[in-house]
Design an enzyme around this catalytic site. Structure first.
Site, mmCIF file in Angstrom:
data_model
loop_
_atom_site.group_PDB
_atom_site.id
_atom_site.type_symbol
_atom_site.label_atom_id
_atom_site.label_comp_id
_atom_site.label_asym_id
_atom_site.label_seq_id
_atom_site.Cartn_x
_atom_site.Cartn_y
_atom_site.Cartn_z
ATOM 1 N N ARG A 84 0.809 -1.227 0.000
ATOM 2 C CA ARG A 84 0.000 0.000 0.000
ATOM 3 C C ARG A 84 0.841 1.276 0.000
ATOM 4 O O ARG A 84 0.322 2.351 -0.265
ATOM 5 C CB ARG A 84 -0.956 -0.013 1.203
ATOM 6 N N ARG A 140 28.724 22.800 6.726
ATOM 7 C CA ARG A 140 28.731 21.405 6.306
ATOM 8 C C ARG A 140 29.549 20.570 7.288
ATOM 9 O O ARG A 140 30.127 21.089 8.246
ATOM 10 C CB ARG A 140 29.269 21.298 4.886
#
Length: 451
Positions: free
Chosen positions: A13, A322
């Site tokens: 599903r 970062r």
């Protein structure tokens, strides 16, 4: 105590090529929610995989034992696929698509199981709409059996108390019981629920908070589940002294820790194992993942990942930190500044339009607008070292590997390819040439040519 997690379902599903248990809730794969709570119970964890097993394996720790269910023949058959994991230890069975079960609930279940010396102890919950769940049948509050939805008669379907799928068992008794169950039911499957009829003594612990046992079978339920658990997480932080201005637009994952008197502004996303100290201001429009942030830090409209930020640091707007970034106390990182694998020491600042990669910046350094560390030569990354007190003029390119000495000054617009000594002035640009009246002469020539 052992834990076995059943995660072999196809998840049809979900309509996805990604296994259901690999779908993320608050940026964390569903299966890892279950693994993390299992780790609080024991180090001996097994998991039964099926559909997309290779993708799920990548999400697991090396010490998790993996078993495969090659045919989908029911939950009882799934446990049989891990039969070698069963021994005389008690075993707790969890489900990979029931991610919000808490340690407190599981600990209560285990304690009840041990105290009453049960063969098995079931976790139940009462639902207003029990459709789809196995009903718990009792006789004068004593457990009799579990009837699955498709096998229940109209009277049994009226029962509100249902089986959550979570239970703890005596390992040897479970192992024997599994060999007595048959697929004689509407689904033609081996139901794990049938083993209780072969157990000597079965207890039941009723759960109060149904959110903990929400199952996820499609993307609508995935979204609903995330919304509900997000609300619970935000409530916990607010009760612990964190101000969240707009809970409807704030996303904080379960592993995040935030100190009191910190303010979280709208449109903020905080994920991973992030820790944030006291008296911080985070957001708006900010995303943080797996960072350590100390007290009195301000981050506005920026992204930070795998970074460490010390006290009294100011970041943003539009900054990007970062992985491998470390900012020491009183550092200022301004608009459109990007850092990676860079350490910036106390009281230094890079406030405009700058890239610092593979760089060490000392104390009291000023990095001018438009400065770039040229750290990649096409084959490998190289490092830049900027010592204490240096002043980097605007629009400077530092071609790594290169060292900038203590208290040195680099003139604006320079391209630095050689080391700069301490206390030196470095200039690396062409001499300016001014040609007087050049524009007037050009215009006069153009008139004569009729241009």
């Amino acid at each position: 105590m052992k834990v076995l997690i059943l995660a072999a379902g196809q998840g049809k599903r979900m309509k996805s090529k990604i296994p259901k248990v690999a779908h993320k809730i608050l940026d964390k794969p569903m299966i890892n929610w279950v693994i993390d709570v299992a780790k609080e119970i024991t180090d001996e964890i097994g998991i039964v995989l099926g559909n997309g097993k290779d993708l799920v394996k990548e999400l697991l720790d090396e010490n998790v034992k993996i078993f495969e269910q090659k045919e989908r023949l029911g939950t009882g058959h799934a446990v049989l696929c891990a039969e070698q994991f069963l021994d005389d230890n008690d075993i707790l069975i969890l489900y990979g698509d029931v991610p919000f079960i808490s340690y407190h609930t599981l600990n209560t279940l285990v304690e009840k199981h041990l105290k009453d010396d049960n063969s098995s102890t079931i976790l139940s919950v009462r639902l207003e709409d029990p459709t789809g769940y196995g009903r718990i049948i009792k006789n004068e509050d004593k457990f009799v059996k579990i009837v699955e939805e498709k096998d229940a008669n109209p009277s049994e379907k009226q029962i509100k108390e249902v089986y959550t799928g979570i239970a703890v068992y005596k390992g040897e008794q479970l192992k024997k019981a599994l060999h007595h169950i048959t697929p004689q039911n509407a689904q033609g499957e081996y139901y794990l629920t049938d083993v209780f009829e072969h157990m000597e003594k079965v207890g039941v612990v009723e759960l109060e908070n149904e959110i903990e046992v929400m199952g996820i079978n499609d993307r609508i339920q995935l979204a609903e589940a995330e919304k509900k658990i997000r609300k619970e997480i935000l409530k916990k932080h607010m009760l612990n002294g964190v101000t969240i201005q707009d809970p409807d637009s704030t996303y904080i994952s379960a592993d995040v820790s935030i100190g009191p008197d910190t303010i979280i502004y709208p449109q903020t996303f905080i994920y991973g194992k992030t820790t944030i100290g006291e008296d911080c201001e985070i957001g708006p429009l900010t995303r943080i993942k797996d960072c350590i942030i100390e007290d009195k830090v301000k981050i506005i409209r920026s992204e930070c990942e795998l970074s460490r930020i010390q006290k009294n640091v100011s970041i943003g707007p539009f900054s990007r930190l970062r992985e491998g970034t470390e900012l020491q106390e009183n550092v200022k990182i301004g608009n459109f500044v990007e850092t990676k694998k860079t350490k910036i020491s106390c009281n230094s600042k890079a406030q405009h339009l700058t890239y610092l990669g593979d760089t060490y910046v000392g104390k009291d350094v000023n990095v001018g607008a438009g400065t770039i560390t040229c750290n990649y030569d096409g084959k490998k990354k190289n490092k830049t070292f900027i010592d204490d007190g240096a002043f980097i003029g605007s629009n400077t390119s530092l071609v790594a590997p290169v060292n900038v000495g203590k208290n040195s000054l680099i003139g604006a617009g320079s391209v630095i390819t050689k080391d700069v000594p301490d206390n030196a002035l470095a200039l690396a640009r062409s001499h300016q040439i001014n040609k007087e009246n050049w524009v007037l002469k050009r215009n006069s020539e153009n008139v004569e040519k009729g241009v």
